[in-house]
Design a protein around this motif. Structure first.
Motif, PDB file in Angstrom:
ATOM      1  N   PHE A   1      19.296  41.453   1.583  1.00 12.76           N
ATOM      2  CA  PHE A   1      18.647  41.998   2.782  1.00 12.76           C
ATOM      3  C   PHE A   1      17.864  40.899   3.506  1.00 12.76           C
ATOM      4  N   PHE A  44      22.069  47.508   4.283  1.00  6.56           N
ATOM      5  CA  PHE A  44      21.747  46.318   3.493  1.00  6.56           C
ATOM      6  C   PHE A  44      20.439  46.502   2.711  1.00  6.56           C
ATOM      7  N   TYR A  45      19.495  47.264   3.286  1.00  7.16           N
ATOM      8  CA  TYR A  45      18.232  47.502   2.588  1.00  7.16           C
ATOM      9  C   TYR A  45      18.460  48.300   1.312  1.00  7.16           C
TER      10      TYR A  45
END
Length: 364
Positions: free
Chosen positions: A247, A354-355
Motif C-alpha cells: 500500500f 490495496f489497503y
C-alpha cells in the motif's frame, strides 16, 4: 489562504527535522513521515529549476530536459530502494506512479476544471497516441508476468534477461516518442501551450542559468538524502503505522514524489488549458512506464539485484484498469466534472483494494 509557494516554504522545515530524527533516533515512523514531507518541496523546486533552465536552452533541448527530470524524484527514490534490495517496493512505486497520474491527477484536473467550465476540450489525436503508448506499457509488464505464471520452474536469471530485452525496446520507443512529440509532430502538442511559450521567450533573457543549475544539483542531492532516510525507515515505519509496504509503495510514495506535479496539472486545468494539464499527467505516466521502469530494470541488472518486469498480478490489474478507463474517457477530446469524478472514484476503489490487500511475500 496560503498559496503554493508559502506551503512549499513551510514544508522545507521537514528537511532538518528528518535528518535530526534519523541521527537522534526519534523513531522510524517520525523519520519516514518527515522525510516524505521533505521530498515534496524538493521535488517542486527540482521541477521549477528544470523549467527555468529549459527556457534558456530552447524548446527541443528544454523538452528533453523536462522529460528527463520530470520523474527524477521517483527515479532517485526507486534507485535507493533498489540498492537496498526492496524490489517489491520499487515495482509497487512504478505501479502507483502510473495509476496515480492517470486517475488521481487527471481526475482532479477534470473535476476542478469541469466545475469552472461546463466542458473542456483537448487535442484528441494526441490523446489517442498516448493511449496507444499506455497500451504498450501494459503489454510490456503483462508478458513477462505471463511467462512467469505459465512456465514451470523458470529461472530468475532468464526472467531478468527477458525483462532487460523488453526494457531496451521500451527505451527505444520512448526515444521515438520524444522525436514524435518534439520534432515530426510537434504541432499536436502545441495546442494551448503557445501563450506559455511566448511568455517563456520574453523571460528567457532574465534567467540566471548558473543559479538554476546550482539549485538543480543541490535539490537533486537533497532528494537523494531524503530518499535514503525514507527507504531506510520504510519497513519499520509501515509496520508500526499498520500499513503494508505494498500500500505504501503503490499509494503513498507516488503521491509524495508527484505532489508538485499534481498541483501543476490541476492549476492549469482550472485555467482551461486541458492540453497542458493532460500533457503533465499522461506524459508523466508515459515517462514512468517507458523510461523510468526500463532504467530500473537495467540498473537492477547492473547492481546484481533481481529487478524484472514480473509484477504482482494485482498490480498489473490496477494498471490495466487505470489505462482502460483513462483511454475510454479521453478518446473524444472532451472532459467534464463527472468524468473527473469517475477517475477519482476508480482511484479510491483501487486504493481501498490495496489497503485491504494482505501482505505478500517480498513486500514486508
Amino acid at each position: 489562504m496560503f498559496n503554493k509557494s508559502a506551503i512549499l516554504s513551510i514544508l522545507l522545515v521537514f528537511i532538518p527535522l528528518s535528518i535530526a530524527s534519523e541521527y537522534l533516533e526519534w523513531g522510524a515512523s517520525i523519520t519516514f513521515i518527515t522525510a516524505g514531507l521533505a521530498i515534496v518541496p524538493l521535488a517542486a523546486f527540482m521541477g521549477q529549476a528544470t523549467e527555468e533552465i529549459a527556457v534558456v536552452v530552447g524548446p527541443n533541448l528544454g523538452g528533453l530536459l523536462n522529460a528527463t527530470f520530470g520523474n527524477a524524484t521517483e527515479l532517485i527514490l526507486a534507485l535507493v530502494a533498489l540498492n537496498e534490495g526492496l524490489i517489491g517496493v520499487v515495482k509497487a512505486t512504478i505501479t502507483g506512479s502510473i495509476v496515480g497520474n492517470l486517475l488521481l491527477v487527471m481526475g482532479f484536473a477534470m473535476l476542478l476544471g469541469g466545475l469552472r467550465y461546463k466542458e473542456q476540450k483537448f487535442q484528441s489525436l494526441a490523446a489517442n497516441v498516448n493511449a496507444s503508448l499506455m497500451n504498450l506499457a501494459v503489454i510490456a509488464i503483462l508478458l513477462p508476468t505471463a511467462v512467469q505464471y505459465t512456465s514451470s520452474g523458470i529461472e530468475e536469471q532468464t526472467l531478468q534477461n527477458l525483462s532487460v530485452a523488453v526494457a531496451v525496446v521500451l527505451i527505444l520507443v520512448y526515444g521515438l516518442t520524444l522525436l514524435f512529440s518534439m520534432k515530426t509532430h510537434a504541432y499536436l502538442y502545441e495546442v494551448g501551450i503557445a501563450a506559455e511559450d511566448e511568455s517563456a521567450e520574453e523571460d528567457g533573457a532574465n534567467v540566471n542559468l548558473t543559479k538554476w543549475i546550482t539549485i538543480l544539483l543541490l535539490v537533486t542531492l537533497g532528494v537523494a538524502i531524503e530518499s535514503e532516510l525514507l527507504v531506510n525507515s520504510l519497513e519499520e515505519a509501515t509496520s508500526s503505522l499498520g500499513l503494508t509496504a505494498l500500500f505504501t509503495g503503490v499509494i503513498l510514495l507516488p503521491i509524495i514524489g508527484n505532489a508538485a506535479e499534481h498541483a501543476t496539472a490541476v492549476t492549469v486545468a482550472m485555467k482551461n488549458k486541458m492540453d497542458l494539464s493532460l500533457s503533465v499527467a499522461v506524459g508523466s505516466s508515459l515517462q514512468i512506464a517507458l523510461f523510468v521502469a526500463p532504467v530500473l530494470v537495467i540498473a537492477g541488472w547492473l547492481l546484481g539485484q533481481p529487478m524484472d518486469l514480473d509484477f504482482n498480478p494485482f498490480e498489473l490489474v490496477a494498471v490495466a484498469v487505470a489505462v482502460l478507463i483513462t483511454n475510454s474517457i479521453s478518446s473524444d477530446g472532451r472532459s467534464n466534472w463527472l468524468e473527473g469524478t469517475l477517475l477519482l472514484a476508480t482511484y479510491a476503489v483501487i486504493g481501498l483494494a490495496f489497503y485491504f490487500h494482505p501482505v505478500v511475500e517480498g513486500l514486508g
